[in-house]
Design a protein around this motif. Structure first.
Motif, PDB file in Angstrom:
ATOM      1  N   ARG A  94       0.792  -0.559  -0.223  1.00 16.61           N
ATOM      2  CA  ARG A  94       0.617   0.164  -0.116  1.00 16.61           C
ATOM      3  C   ARG A  94       0.623   1.207  -0.175  1.00 16.61           C
ATOM      4  O   ARG A  94       0.306   2.516  -0.549  1.00 16.61           O
ATOM      5  CB  ARG A  94      -1.397   0.552   1.254  1.00 16.61           C
ATOM      6  CG  ARG A  94      -1.850   1.125   1.203  1.00 16.61           C
ATOM      7  CD  ARG A  94      -2.977   0.898   2.222  1.00 16.61           C
ATOM      8  NE  ARG A  94      -3.181   3.003   2.665  1.00 16.61           N
ATOM      9  CZ  ARG A  94      -2.348   3.188   3.322  1.00 16.61           C
ATOM     10  NH1 ARG A  94      -1.711   3.292   4.339  1.00 16.61           N
ATOM     11  NH2 ARG A  94      -2.998   4.765   3.769  1.00 16.61           N
ATOM     12  N   ALA A 152      -7.972   7.750   7.336  1.00 15.67           N
ATOM     13  CA  ALA A 152      -8.324   7.884   6.789  1.00 15.67           C
ATOM     14  C   ALA A 152      -8.358   9.259   5.662  1.00 15.67           C
ATOM     15  O   ALA A 152      -8.936  10.127   6.598  1.00 15.67           O
ATOM     16  CB  ALA A 152     -10.113   7.694   6.525  1.00 15.67           C
ATOM     17  N   GLY A 153      -7.986   8.938   3.988  1.00 15.57           N
ATOM     18  CA  GLY A 153      -7.329  10.223   3.659  1.00 15.57           C
ATOM     19  C   GLY A 153      -5.952  10.861   4.178  1.00 15.57           C
ATOM     20  O   GLY A 153      -6.049  12.059   3.555  1.00 15.57           O
ATOM     21  N   THR A 154      -5.174   9.804   4.536  1.00 16.89           N
ATOM     22  CA  THR A 154      -4.073  10.282   4.671  1.00 16.89           C
ATOM     23  C   THR A 154      -3.086  10.600   2.817  1.00 16.89           C
ATOM     24  O   THR A 154      -2.392  10.703   3.042  1.00 16.89           O
ATOM     25  CB  THR A 154      -2.977   9.211   5.340  1.00 16.89           C
ATOM     26  OG1 THR A 154      -3.912   7.649   4.582  1.00 16.89           O
ATOM     27  CG2 THR A 154      -3.712   8.817   6.579  1.00 16.89           C
ATOM     28  N   ARG A 155      -2.894   9.688   1.578  1.00 13.49           N
ATOM     29  CA  ARG A 155      -3.015  10.348   0.596  1.00 13.49           C
ATOM     30  C   ARG A 155      -2.818  11.578   0.858  1.00 13.49           C
ATOM     31  O   ARG A 155      -1.968  12.248  -0.393  1.00 13.49           O
ATOM     32  CB  ARG A 155      -3.284   9.022  -0.219  1.00 13.49           C
ATOM     33  CG  ARG A 155      -4.581   9.125  -0.572  1.00 13.49           C
ATOM     34  CD  ARG A 155      -4.669   8.202  -1.570  1.00 13.49           C
ATOM     35  NE  ARG A 155      -4.758   6.908  -1.081  1.00 13.49           N
ATOM     36  CZ  ARG A 155      -4.757   5.558  -1.036  1.00 13.49           C
ATOM     37  NH1 ARG A 155      -4.360   5.345  -2.342  1.00 13.49           N
ATOM     38  NH2 ARG A 155      -4.998   4.715  -0.681  1.00 13.49           N
TER      39      ARG A 155
HETATM   40  N1  UDP Z   1      -5.568   1.920   8.082  1.00 14.65           N
HETATM   41  C1  UDP Z   1      -5.226   0.982   9.026  1.00 14.65           C
HETATM   42  N2  UDP Z   1      -3.672   0.250   8.703  1.00 14.65           N
HETATM   43  C2  UDP Z   1      -3.241   0.505   7.432  1.00 14.65           C
HETATM   44  C3  UDP Z   1      -3.167   0.828   6.500  1.00 14.65           C
HETATM   45  C4  UDP Z   1      -4.676   1.860   6.286  1.00 14.65           C
HETATM   46  O1  UDP Z   1      -5.716   1.460  10.131  1.00 14.65           O
HETATM   47  O2  UDP Z   1      -1.850  -0.914   7.307  1.00 14.65           O
HETATM   48  C5  UDP Z   1      -6.417   2.595   8.019  1.00 14.65           C
HETATM   49  C6  UDP Z   1      -5.478   4.462   7.772  1.00 14.65           C
HETATM   50  O3  UDP Z   1      -6.838   4.827   9.073  1.00 14.65           O
HETATM   51  C7  UDP Z   1      -5.751   4.873   6.191  1.00 14.65           C
HETATM   52  C8  UDP Z   1      -7.988   4.182   5.868  1.00 14.65           C
HETATM   53  O4  UDP Z   1      -7.142   2.628   7.210  1.00 14.65           O
HETATM   54  O5  UDP Z   1      -6.468   6.272   7.316  1.00 14.65           O
HETATM   55  C9  UDP Z   1      -7.600   4.043   4.742  1.00 14.65           C
HETATM   56  O6  UDP Z   1      -6.708   3.387   4.117  1.00 14.65           O
HETATM   57  P1  UDP Z   1      -6.402   3.569   2.628  1.00 14.65           P
HETATM   58  O7  UDP Z   1      -5.763   2.996   2.074  1.00 14.65           O
HETATM   59  O8  UDP Z   1      -8.545   4.279   2.492  1.00 14.65           O
HETATM   60  O9  UDP Z   1      -5.550   5.624   2.287  1.00 14.65           O
HETATM   61  P2  UDP Z   1      -5.821   7.317   2.846  1.00 14.65           P
HETATM   62  O10 UDP Z   1      -7.323   7.321   2.987  1.00 14.65           O
HETATM   63  O11 UDP Z   1      -5.446   6.829   4.058  1.00 14.65           O
HETATM   64  O12 UDP Z   1      -5.471   7.674   1.541  1.00 14.65           O
END
Ligand code: UDP
Length: 261
Positions: free
Chosen positions: A98, A135-138
């Motif tokens: 990821r 969520a939304g970290t990217r």
């Molecule tokens: N997350 C988690 N463990 C992981 C990866 C992600 O708990 O190993 C959670 C984290 O809060 C993340 C969210 O799942 O922000 C959503 O992940 P996604 O892959 O959709 O990316 P993001 O929304 O952060 O861009």
């Protein structure tokens, strides 16, 4: 990853309020600070709801190994990493699939913004660490990274601004939290643009929307990106206004010293 959650949760209530009290188009509180690290050429720290991201930029500098260099443009090397303590289930420190995927999409988005053609044979490194995740970290990472690139003085067409939009509990919403991303009908669409031209530089989608829902989500994303853009610009303005003030004070101090001598 969207769509694993509880079907009995009301994600948007009758008055239009979400689980955390926000309206459907409302963003979580966002704070942008630039120039937060002394050793990097440019840096930024972003808090976006419970997300926390710090970005450090180095370069343009020599590409190693040399054969990776591009004779026509700088290469963007982006490293998105999640700290083991950033998620509830302590993450393994080594970068997983990821993180490698997210680093790639962020690198493509930033490549579209930076005038890489001005720096052939060189690389620009962007390191982003996620300290807390909800969520939304990217998109939080991208917000920090593009502000850090600007802080490093790297010439850019524009900043990159974005948001995750999507759906939970049957309603199209902006800026999903982890609880919303886990809705059984959840759709998550991280999107980022160059605000001045509206060029889309990142668009991913997890889930399915109707054409109408997509139109609404797309509109929400553009409006939200504009808000994020203003916060980034404000943070950069604040940083350089205060830097100018320090320079002026130093100049006055130097003049005074000369007069005393
Ligand atoms: N997350 C988690 N463990 C992981 C990866 C992600 O708990 O190993 C959670 C984290 O809060 C993340 C969210 O799942 O922000 C959503 O992940 P996604 O892959 O959709 O990316 P993001 O929304 O952060 O861009």
């Amino acid at each position: 990853m969207a769509g694993k959650g509880n079907e009995n949760v009301t994600y948007v209530d009758k008055s239009g309020k979400r689980l955390d009290g926000r309206k459907v188009d409302e963003l979580r509180p966002i704070k942008v600070d630039v120039g937060v690290l002394d050793r990097a050429d440019g840096s930024a720290y972003v808090e976006w709801g419970h997300n926390k991201a710090i970005a450090a930029v180095y370069g343009p500098r020599e590409v190693l190994p040399k054969h990776m260099a591009n004779p026509y443009k700088a290469i963007m090397r982006v490293y998105y990493r999640m700290a083991p303590f950033s998620v509830p289930e302590h993450k393994r420190p080594a970068p997983g699939r990821r993180e490698i995927e997210i680093s790639k999409v962020l690198s493509e988005a930033l490549d579209a913004a930076v005038l890489t053609e001005r720096f052939p044979q060189s690389q620009i490194e962007v390191h982003i660490d996620i300290l807390d995740a909800d969520a939304g970290t990217r998109i939080t990472a991208l917000t920090a990274a593009s502000a850090a690139l600007a802080d490093a003085g790297i010439p850019m067409r524009d900043l990159v601004a974005g948001v995750s939009v999507g759906k939970a509990g049957g309603r199209v919403i902006a800026d999903l939290t982890k609880a919303e991303e886990d809705a059984s009908d959840a759709v998550d669409i991280p999107m980022a643009i160059l605000p001045s031209t509206k060029e889309v530089v990142l668009l991913q989608m997890d889930g399915i929307l109707t054409k109408e829902e997509w139109k609404d989500a797309h509109e929400l994303a553009h409006k939200a990106a504009e808000k994020v853009y203003n916060l980034q610009k404000e943070a950069l303005r604040k940083r350089y206004e205060s830097a100018e003030a320090v320079e002026e004070t130093e100049e006055i101090a130097e003049t005074k010293e000369e007069v005393v001598e």
